[in-house]
Design a protein around this motif. Structure first.
Motif, PDB file in Angstrom:
ATOM      1  N   SER A 175       5.845 -22.408 -14.691  1.00  0.00           N
ATOM      2  CA  SER A 175       4.599 -21.650 -14.783  1.00  0.00           C
ATOM      3  C   SER A 175       4.694 -20.331 -14.017  1.00  0.00           C
ATOM      4  O   SER A 175       5.188 -20.275 -12.891  1.00  0.00           O
ATOM      5  N   HIS A 176       4.202 -19.264 -14.646  1.00  0.00           N
ATOM      6  CA  HIS A 176       4.161 -17.943 -14.022  1.00  0.00           C
ATOM      7  C   HIS A 176       2.729 -17.473 -13.764  1.00  0.00           C
ATOM      8  O   HIS A 176       2.520 -16.346 -13.329  1.00  0.00           O
ATOM      9  N   HIS A 177       1.753 -18.333 -14.037  1.00  0.00           N
ATOM     10  CA  HIS A 177       0.357 -17.895 -14.019  1.00  0.00           C
ATOM     11  C   HIS A 177      -0.076 -17.292 -12.683  1.00  0.00           C
ATOM     12  O   HIS A 177      -0.600 -16.170 -12.636  1.00  0.00           O
ATOM     13  N   GLU A 178       0.106 -18.013 -11.614  1.00  0.00           N
ATOM     14  CA  GLU A 178      -0.417 -17.546 -10.321  1.00  0.00           C
ATOM     15  C   GLU A 178       0.294 -16.284  -9.851  1.00  0.00           C
ATOM     16  O   GLU A 178      -0.332 -15.351  -9.340  1.00  0.00           O
ATOM     17  N   ASN A 179       1.616 -16.255 -10.021  1.00  0.00           N
ATOM     18  CA  ASN A 179       2.378 -15.073  -9.630  1.00  0.00           C
ATOM     19  C   ASN A 179       1.935 -13.858 -10.448  1.00  0.00           C
ATOM     20  O   ASN A 179       1.730 -12.759  -9.907  1.00  0.00           O
ATOM     21  N   ALA A 180       1.773 -14.047 -11.755  1.00  0.00           N
ATOM     22  CA  ALA A 180       1.372 -12.943 -12.625  1.00  0.00           C
ATOM     23  C   ALA A 180      -0.040 -12.459 -12.302  1.00  0.00           C
ATOM     24  O   ALA A 180      -0.308 -11.248 -12.319  1.00  0.00           O
ATOM     25  N   LYS A 181      -0.942 -13.383 -12.028  1.00  0.00           N
ATOM     26  CA  LYS A 181      -2.311 -12.999 -11.662  1.00  0.00           C
ATOM     27  C   LYS A 181      -2.311 -12.151 -10.396  1.00  0.00           C
ATOM     28  O   LYS A 181      -3.025 -11.145 -10.308  1.00  0.00           O
ATOM     29  N   ASP A 182      -1.493 -12.557  -9.424  1.00  0.00           N
ATOM     30  CA  ASP A 182      -1.416 -11.828  -8.166  1.00  0.00           C
ATOM     31  C   ASP A 182      -0.872 -10.421  -8.375  1.00  0.00           C
ATOM     32  O   ASP A 182      -1.404  -9.442  -7.834  1.00  0.00           O
ATOM     33  N   ILE A 288      17.015 -13.354 -17.418  1.00  0.00           N
ATOM     34  CA  ILE A 288      16.430 -12.293 -18.245  1.00  0.00           C
ATOM     35  C   ILE A 288      15.154 -12.773 -18.922  1.00  0.00           C
ATOM     36  O   ILE A 288      14.098 -12.130 -18.828  1.00  0.00           O
ATOM     37  N   LEU A 289      15.231 -13.906 -19.619  1.00  0.00           N
ATOM     38  CA  LEU A 289      14.067 -14.370 -20.378  1.00  0.00           C
ATOM     39  C   LEU A 289      12.919 -14.768 -19.461  1.00  0.00           C
ATOM     40  O   LEU A 289      11.747 -14.521 -19.783  1.00  0.00           O
ATOM     41  N   SER A 290      13.222 -15.369 -18.320  1.00  0.00           N
ATOM     42  CA  SER A 290      12.152 -15.731 -17.370  1.00  0.00           C
ATOM     43  C   SER A 290      11.473 -14.480 -16.828  1.00  0.00           C
ATOM     44  O   SER A 290      10.240 -14.443 -16.673  1.00  0.00           O
ATOM     45  N   SER A 291      12.261 -13.453 -16.555  1.00  0.00           N
ATOM     46  CA  SER A 291      11.694 -12.226 -16.004  1.00  0.00           C
ATOM     47  C   SER A 291      10.832 -11.501 -17.031  1.00  0.00           C
ATOM     48  O   SER A 291       9.743 -11.013 -16.701  1.00  0.00           O
ATOM     49  N   VAL A 292      11.295 -11.418 -18.289  1.00  0.00           N
ATOM     50  CA  VAL A 292      10.487 -10.726 -19.290  1.00  0.00           C
ATOM     51  C   VAL A 292       9.239 -11.545 -19.629  1.00  0.00           C
ATOM     52  O   VAL A 292       8.191 -10.971 -19.972  1.00  0.00           O
ATOM     53  N   LEU A 293       9.323 -12.872 -19.498  1.00  0.00           N
ATOM     54  CA  LEU A 293       8.125 -13.684 -19.680  1.00  0.00           C
ATOM     55  C   LEU A 293       7.124 -13.420 -18.569  1.00  0.00           C
ATOM     56  O   LEU A 293       5.915 -13.284 -18.829  1.00  0.00           O
ATOM     57  N   LEU A 294       7.603 -13.311 -17.328  1.00  0.00           N
ATOM     58  CA  LEU A 294       6.707 -12.951 -16.226  1.00  0.00           C
ATOM     59  C   LEU A 294       6.060 -11.599 -16.508  1.00  0.00           C
ATOM     60  O   LEU A 294       4.846 -11.426 -16.306  1.00  0.00           O
ATOM     61  N   GLY A 295       6.832 -10.643 -16.974  1.00  0.00           N
ATOM     62  CA  GLY A 295       6.277  -9.338 -17.327  1.00  0.00           C
ATOM     63  C   GLY A 295       5.224  -9.432 -18.413  1.00  0.00           C
ATOM     64  O   GLY A 295       4.224  -8.695 -18.394  1.00  0.00           O
ATOM     65  N   SER A 296       5.414 -10.359 -19.352  1.00  0.00           N
ATOM     66  CA  SER A 296       4.425 -10.570 -20.410  1.00  0.00           C
ATOM     67  C   SER A 296       3.118 -11.091 -19.824  1.00  0.00           C
ATOM     68  O   SER A 296       2.027 -10.637 -20.206  1.00  0.00           O
ATOM     69  N   VAL A 298       2.128 -10.675 -16.727  1.00  0.00           N
ATOM     70  CA  VAL A 298       1.534  -9.599 -15.918  1.00  0.00           C
ATOM     71  C   VAL A 298       0.732  -8.663 -16.819  1.00  0.00           C
ATOM     72  O   VAL A 298      -0.412  -8.296 -16.510  1.00  0.00           O
ATOM     73  N   GLY A 299       1.327  -8.265 -17.944  1.00  0.00           N
ATOM     74  CA  GLY A 299       0.609  -7.427 -18.894  1.00  0.00           C
ATOM     75  C   GLY A 299      -0.649  -8.094 -19.404  1.00  0.00           C
ATOM     76  O   GLY A 299      -1.697  -7.458 -19.571  1.00  0.00           O
ATOM     77  N   TYR A 300      -0.558  -9.398 -19.631  1.00  0.00           N
ATOM     78  CA  TYR A 300      -1.709 -10.168 -20.123  1.00  0.00           C
ATOM     79  C   TYR A 300      -2.843 -10.184 -19.093  1.00  0.00           C
ATOM     80  O   TYR A 300      -3.994  -9.857 -19.407  1.00  0.00           O
ATOM     81  N   TYR A 301      -2.510 -10.549 -17.856  1.00  0.00           N
ATOM     82  CA  TYR A 301      -3.564 -10.660 -16.834  1.00  0.00           C
ATOM     83  C   TYR A 301      -4.101  -9.291 -16.416  1.00  0.00           C
ATOM     84  O   TYR A 301      -5.273  -9.169 -16.041  1.00  0.00           O
ATOM     85  N   LEU A 302      -3.269  -8.259 -16.525  1.00  0.00           N
ATOM     86  CA  LEU A 302      -3.761  -6.916 -16.262  1.00  0.00           C
ATOM     87  C   LEU A 302      -4.736  -6.487 -17.369  1.00  0.00           C
ATOM     88  O   LEU A 302      -5.718  -5.780 -17.108  1.00  0.00           O
ATOM     89  N   ALA A 303      -4.499  -6.943 -18.599  1.00  0.00           N
ATOM     90  CA  ALA A 303      -5.445  -6.687 -19.687  1.00  0.00           C
ATOM     91  C   ALA A 303      -6.805  -7.304 -19.354  1.00  0.00           C
ATOM     92  O   ALA A 303      -7.853  -6.678 -19.547  1.00  0.00           O
ATOM     93  N   LEU A 304      -6.778  -8.527 -18.840  1.00  0.00           N
ATOM     94  CA  LEU A 304      -8.039  -9.182 -18.470  1.00  0.00           C
ATOM     95  C   LEU A 304      -8.725  -8.430 -17.341  1.00  0.00           C
ATOM     96  O   LEU A 304      -9.956  -8.258 -17.348  1.00  0.00           O
TER      97      LEU A 304
END
Length: 328
Positions: A175-182, A288-296, A298-304
Motif C-alpha cells: 500500500s502507498h496510500h498514507e505515504n502518497a497522501k502525506d 521502477i514500477l513501485s516508484s511510478v505507482l507511488l507517483g500515480s 501522489v498525482g491522485y491525492y493531489l487532485a483531491l
C-alpha cells in the motif's frame, strides 16, 4: 472523494498489480526475426511510458530510442524493430511513424486496445498485441510494458525476465496510500520539481506527467547530472513556491548519489523544501514500477487536494478537437 473521483481511478491504482499479472500473459506468441540493429518505440503521452520504462530497465546490445514524434530516427532501416504504441490506437504521431516504418520495410509490432493501429497492423500483416480497454493511457503502463518484455524475450533480444516480473507484481501489492497522501499534502499550492538519475529518467518523467494530468497542476522534471550544469544556477533566485523531490535508486552511480546529496543541501539552503526518496527492493523492475505507482497515487491525492477529477482531461480533449483530423 467519490464526488471528485467520478471514474473511480483509485480502484485502477489499487488493482495495478492485477493489471500487471494479466499483462504478463500477453505477447507471448510474438517472435521478431533476427537480426535486429536497433529498436524504436513510437508513442506519445502515457503510451510512451512503456518505452521510458524499458529504456531504464533493460540493457540492450543495440540502440534503443523512444520516438515522441511524427518521424522516425534517420537510422531506421529494414533490420530495425519499430514498436508502435498507442493505447487508443488512434494517436496521430505514432500512426505517422508506422507509415514511415512500413515504407522503410522495418520490423513492426503494434500494441493498442484497437483503433486504426490494429487495422494498419492487419493490413501490413504485422504482429499486434491487443490490450484491454477502459483505462486512461497513463494508467495502462502494465498492459503497454510487460507484453513488450515478452516479445523481446521471445525474440532473444533480452534474457528471460519472468522471475523479475513476478517479483515486481508482488512488490506492487504494498500500500502507498498514507505515504502518497502525506506527499500530496506537502505539494498542495507548490510547483513540484522531480529529479532522478538519467538512468531512471522514466521515474521522474512519469511522476511529472501524473501530477500534470491527474492533479491538473504544473510540475517539471530533470536528471542528474545534466541539471548540475545549468538548472542548478536557478536556485540563486528560485520561484518561491517550488517543492523539489529527489529520487535515488540504491544502484545509482556513486558520483550521482554524491551530486544528489550536495544538491539536496543546496536547494534547502535556498529556502526550497526537499523530499528525498530512496528506492529499495530486489529487482530494478520492482523498484521502477513501485516508484511510478507511488507517483500515480501522489498525482491522485493531489487532485483531491485541488478538488479536481483525476481522470478527466478536458483541456487535452478540447485541444485535440481544435487540432482536427490529420490529412493522410
Amino acid at each position: 472523494m467519490a464526488n471528485v473521483d467520478k471514474e473511480n481511478m483509485i480502484s485502477v491504482l489499487d488493482n495495478f498489480w492485477k493489471q500487471c499479472e494479466d499483462a504478463q500473459r500477453l505477447g507471448k506468441n510474438i517472435v521478431v526475426g533476427l537480426p535486429i540493429n536497433g529498436i524504436v518505440l513510437c508513442g506519445m503521452g502515457g503510451s510512451a511510458f512503456a518505452g521510458a520504462i524499458l529504456h531504464s530497465y533493460l540493457d540492450f546490445s543495440v540502440p534503443f530510442e523512444v520516438c515522441r514524434s511524427y518521424f522516425l530516427p534517420k537510422w531506421v532501416d529494414h533490420n530495425t524493430l519499430v514498436i508502435v504504441a498507442s493505447y487508443s490506437g488512434n494517436t496521430e504521431e505514432p500512426l505517422a511513424a508506422f507509415k514511415e516504418a512500413r515504407a522503410k520495410k522495418a520490423k513492426i509490432v503494434g500494441i493498442a486496445k484497437g483503433g486504426k493501429l490494429e487495422e494498419m497492423c492487419i493490413q501490413a500483416k504485422a504482429p499486434f498485441i491487443k490490450v484491454p480497454s477502459g483505462l486512461q493511457p497513463r494508467d495502462a503502463m502494465g498492459y503497454l510494458t510487460l507484453p513488450l518484455i515478452n516479445v523481446l524475450q521471445n525474440s532473444r533480444i533480452i534474457k528471460d525476465k519472468t522471475g523479475e516480473i513476478e517479483d515486481a507484481i508482488g512488490a506492487l501489492k504494498k500500500s502507498h496510500h498514507e505515504n502518497a497522501k502525506d506527499i500530496a499534502a506537502k505539494l498542495k499550492g507548490k510547483i513540484p520539481v522531480i529529479y532522478s538519475s538519467q538512468k531512471l529518467e522514466c521515474i521522474a518523467r512519469i511522476w511529472k506527467c501524473k501530477i500534470n494530468e491527474n492533479a491538473k497542476t504544473t510540475a517539471f522534471f530533470n536528471v542528474f547530472s545534466e541539471l548540475n550544469h545549468n538548472e542548478i544556477e536557478s536556485y540563486i533566485n528560485p520561484a518561491k513556491n517550488l517543492f523539489v523531490i529527489i529520487i535515488e535508486d540504491k544502484n545509482d552511480f556513486d558520483r550521482i548519489k554524491k551530486r544528489m546529496a550536495i544538491m539536496k543541501k543546496l536547494v534547502q539552503d535556498s529556502g526550497i523544501p526537499v523530499l528525498y526518496i530512496k528506492l529499495s527492493g530486489d529487482s530494478l523492475l520492482a523498484r521502477i514500477l513501485s516508484s511510478v505507482l507511488l507517483g500515480s497515487y501522489v498525482g491522485y491525492y493531489l487532485a483531491l487536494e485541488n478538488g479536481a477529477d483525476p481522470t478527466e482531461v478536458e483541456i487535452l480533449e478540447n485541444f485535440k478537437k481544435q487540432l482536427g483530423t490529420p490529412i493522410n
